[in-house]
Design a protein around this motif. Structure first.
Motif, PDB file in Angstrom:
ATOM      1  N   ARG A 140      28.692  49.533  40.019  1.00 15.56           N
ATOM      2  CA  ARG A 140      28.805  49.150  40.885  1.00 15.56           C
ATOM      3  C   ARG A 140      28.734  49.608  42.229  1.00 15.56           C
ATOM      4  O   ARG A 140      29.176  51.590  42.071  1.00 15.56           O
ATOM      5  CB  ARG A 140      30.727  49.359  40.495  1.00 15.56           C
ATOM      6  N   ASN A 141      29.193  50.300  42.732  1.00  6.41           N
ATOM      7  CA  ASN A 141      28.591  50.871  44.331  1.00  6.41           C
ATOM      8  C   ASN A 141      29.778  50.669  45.358  1.00  6.41           C
ATOM      9  O   ASN A 141      28.254  48.933  45.905  1.00  6.41           O
ATOM     10  CB  ASN A 141      27.573  51.544  44.198  1.00  6.41           C
ATOM     11  N   HIS A 142      30.361  49.971  45.746  1.00  2.00           N
ATOM     12  CA  HIS A 142      30.871  48.995  47.234  1.00  2.00           C
ATOM     13  C   HIS A 142      29.925  49.294  48.564  1.00  2.00           C
ATOM     14  O   HIS A 142      30.119  48.868  49.340  1.00  2.00           O
ATOM     15  CB  HIS A 142      32.410  50.027  47.884  1.00  2.00           C
ATOM     16  N   GLU A 143      29.360  50.480  48.796  1.00  2.00           N
ATOM     17  CA  GLU A 143      28.813  50.950  49.355  1.00  2.00           C
ATOM     18  C   GLU A 143      26.901  50.038  50.043  1.00  2.00           C
ATOM     19  O   GLU A 143      26.263  49.917  50.850  1.00  2.00           O
ATOM     20  CB  GLU A 143      27.721  52.268  50.184  1.00  2.00           C
ATOM     21  N   LEU A 144      26.545  50.629  48.511  1.00  2.78           N
ATOM     22  CA  LEU A 144      24.911  49.821  48.247  1.00  2.78           C
ATOM     23  C   LEU A 144      25.736  48.063  48.179  1.00  2.78           C
ATOM     24  O   LEU A 144      24.683  47.259  49.401  1.00  2.78           O
ATOM     25  CB  LEU A 144      24.575  49.045  47.353  1.00  2.78           C
ATOM     26  N   ALA A 145      26.318  47.047  47.978  1.00  2.00           N
ATOM     27  CA  ALA A 145      26.622  45.658  48.374  1.00  2.00           C
ATOM     28  C   ALA A 145      27.085  45.548  49.899  1.00  2.00           C
ATOM     29  O   ALA A 145      26.476  44.754  49.951  1.00  2.00           O
ATOM     30  CB  ALA A 145      28.681  45.306  47.832  1.00  2.00           C
ATOM     31  N   ALA A 146      27.849  46.412  50.205  1.00  2.00           N
ATOM     32  CA  ALA A 146      27.514  46.566  51.452  1.00  2.00           C
ATOM     33  C   ALA A 146      26.875  45.918  52.885  1.00  2.00           C
ATOM     34  O   ALA A 146      26.364  45.105  53.665  1.00  2.00           O
ATOM     35  CB  ALA A 146      28.791  47.362  52.207  1.00  2.00           C
ATOM     36  N   LEU A 153      23.707  39.653  45.168  1.00  2.00           N
ATOM     37  CA  LEU A 153      24.237  40.663  44.186  1.00  2.00           C
ATOM     38  C   LEU A 153      25.592  41.240  43.919  1.00  2.00           C
ATOM     39  O   LEU A 153      26.062  41.491  43.681  1.00  2.00           O
ATOM     40  CB  LEU A 153      22.457  41.428  44.481  1.00  2.00           C
ATOM     41  N   THR A 154      25.722  40.960  45.368  1.00  2.00           N
ATOM     42  CA  THR A 154      26.644  41.796  45.812  1.00  2.00           C
ATOM     43  C   THR A 154      28.289  41.288  44.907  1.00  2.00           C
ATOM     44  O   THR A 154      28.973  41.965  44.756  1.00  2.00           O
ATOM     45  CB  THR A 154      27.161  41.671  47.360  1.00  2.00           C
ATOM     46  N   SER A 155      27.998  40.269  44.173  1.00  2.00           N
ATOM     47  CA  SER A 155      29.201  39.923  43.953  1.00  2.00           C
ATOM     48  C   SER A 155      28.993  40.633  42.068  1.00  2.00           C
ATOM     49  O   SER A 155      31.052  40.946  41.949  1.00  2.00           O
ATOM     50  CB  SER A 155      28.577  38.473  43.521  1.00  2.00           C
ATOM     51  N   PHE A 156      28.379  40.921  41.623  1.00  2.00           N
ATOM     52  CA  PHE A 156      28.555  41.620  41.015  1.00  2.00           C
ATOM     53  C   PHE A 156      28.345  43.255  41.102  1.00  2.00           C
ATOM     54  O   PHE A 156      28.758  44.155  39.965  1.00  2.00           O
ATOM     55  CB  PHE A 156      27.065  41.261  39.750  1.00  2.00           C
TER      56      PHE A 156
END
Length: 264
Positions: free
Chosen positions: A71-77, A90-93
Motif C-alpha cells: 500500500r502506498n498512496h503517493e505511488l497510487a496517485a 493497479l491503483t485499486s490494490f
C-alpha cells in the motif's frame, strides 16, 4: 506466446535517490509491459475495454505486482497519472483507502472510460473509503455514463464490504436504483440491476424491500426498467437466494449473524 513471468520489481525505497517515486513508477510500468501479451490486449475489445492505452496484462498479474508493491498512496496517485490502463487498475490494490479524499474520488471518476476500471476501483478501493456513501448519493444522478455507473457499482460493492451498515442506507439506495432504472445505457442499466440484486440478498428485510421495487420496475411500460426489474426478480425469488436468506434469519435468531451478500 505469453512471456514467462519475471519477478516483480523490488519496492523502491522512500529515502535515497533523487526521484525514488518516479523510479518506482517506471519500474512498475516496465514490469507490466514485460507481462503483456498481444492476445490479452486484443481480447479487451471483446469485453468493451478500450486498449489504446493498454499493454495487455491480466488482472491476475496486476495483483501479483500489487502484492509486491504494498500500500502506498503517493505511488497510487503517480500510477494513475500515467494514464495506462494497467497502472490505473493497479491503483485499486495499492492506494490506501483511509487516505483517499473526496476530491480524488471525483477526479478519478471523471477519468473512468470503461466498466473494468470503474468497477475495479469501486469494488477494491472506493467502497473501503469513509466517503463511499456520500459518493453514491452524489453520483447517482450524474449524466456521465461511467460516473453514474460508479454510483451503482459502489453501492453494489458496499453490500458486500460494509459489514457495519444496517439496512437503512441500503433501503435509501433502493430509491436511487428506482430513479435510475430508466437509463437505457447498457453500462448504467447493468450496474443498477446488480446493485438491486445485491441489496436484495443482504438481509431478509432488504430482500422484501428489493422485491417491492423489482416488481414495480417489472411492470413498467418502458424497456429499461422492465428489464432491470424482471432480471432482479428471477434471482431474488430463486431457491438459492431463499435458502441463503433463511440461513441468515436462523443465524440472526441464534445470535451469530453472517452477511449473505454476494462478494463482487
Amino acid at each position: 506466446m505469453p512471456q514467462k513471468m519475471k519477478s516483480p520489481p523490488a519496492r523502491a525505497t522512500r529515502k535515497g535517490g533523487e526521484h525514488p517515486l518516479e523510479d518506482e513508477v517506471q519500474s512498475a510500468l516496465t514490469w507490466l509491459k514485460r507481462q503483456s501479451t498481444r492476445r490479452t490486449r486484443e481480447g479487451m475489445a471483446r469485453y468493451g475495454i478500450p486498449s489504446d492505452n493498454a499493454f495487455g496484462v491480466s488482472v491476475a498479474d496486476i495483483r501479483v505486482l500489487a502484492r509486491r508493491l504494498g500500500r502506498n498512496h503517493e505511488l497510487a496517485a503517480a500510477l494513475w497519472d500515467t494514464g495506462w490502463y494497467e497502472a490505473r487498475m493497479l491503483t485499486s490494490f495499492v492506494d490506501e483507502p483511509k487516505r483517499v479524499t473526496p476530491a480524488q474520488m471525483d477526479r478519478w471518476c471523471r477519468d473512468f472510460d470503461s466498466w473494468a476500471i470503474c468497477d475495479t476501483v469501486c469494488f477494491h478501493l472506493f467502497d473501503r473509503t469513509p466517503h463511499a456513501w456520500q459518493k453514491v448519493a452524489k453520483w447517482c444522478d450524474r449524466r456521465e455514463e461511467f460516473v453514474k455507473r460508479a454510483a451503482f457499482a459502489l453501492l453494489w460493492g458496499l453490500t458486500a464490504h460494509d459489514k457495519r451498515a444496517g439496512d437503512a442506507p441500503f433501503a435509501r439506495g433502493l430509491l436511487f436504483i428506482e430513479r435510475a432504472a430508466s437509463d437505457e445505457r447498457n453500462f448504467v442499466k447493468k450496474a443498477v440491476n446488480m446493485a438491486l440484486r445485491s441489496i436484495g440478498k443482504r438481509s431478509p428485510a432488504l430482500n422484501a424491500a428489493a422485491l417491492t421495487v423489482a416488481r414495480r420496475l417489472a411492470a413498467s411500460p418502458e424497456p429499461a426498467p422492465r428489464w432491470v426489474g424482471k432480471d432482479a426478480l428471477r434471482e431474488l425469488t430463486s431457491p438459492a437466494v431463499i435458502r441463503r436468506l433463511a440461513a441468515r434469519r436462523r443465524a440472526v435468531a441464534a445470535g451469530t449473524p453472517s452477511l449473505s451478500a454476494e462478494t463482487p
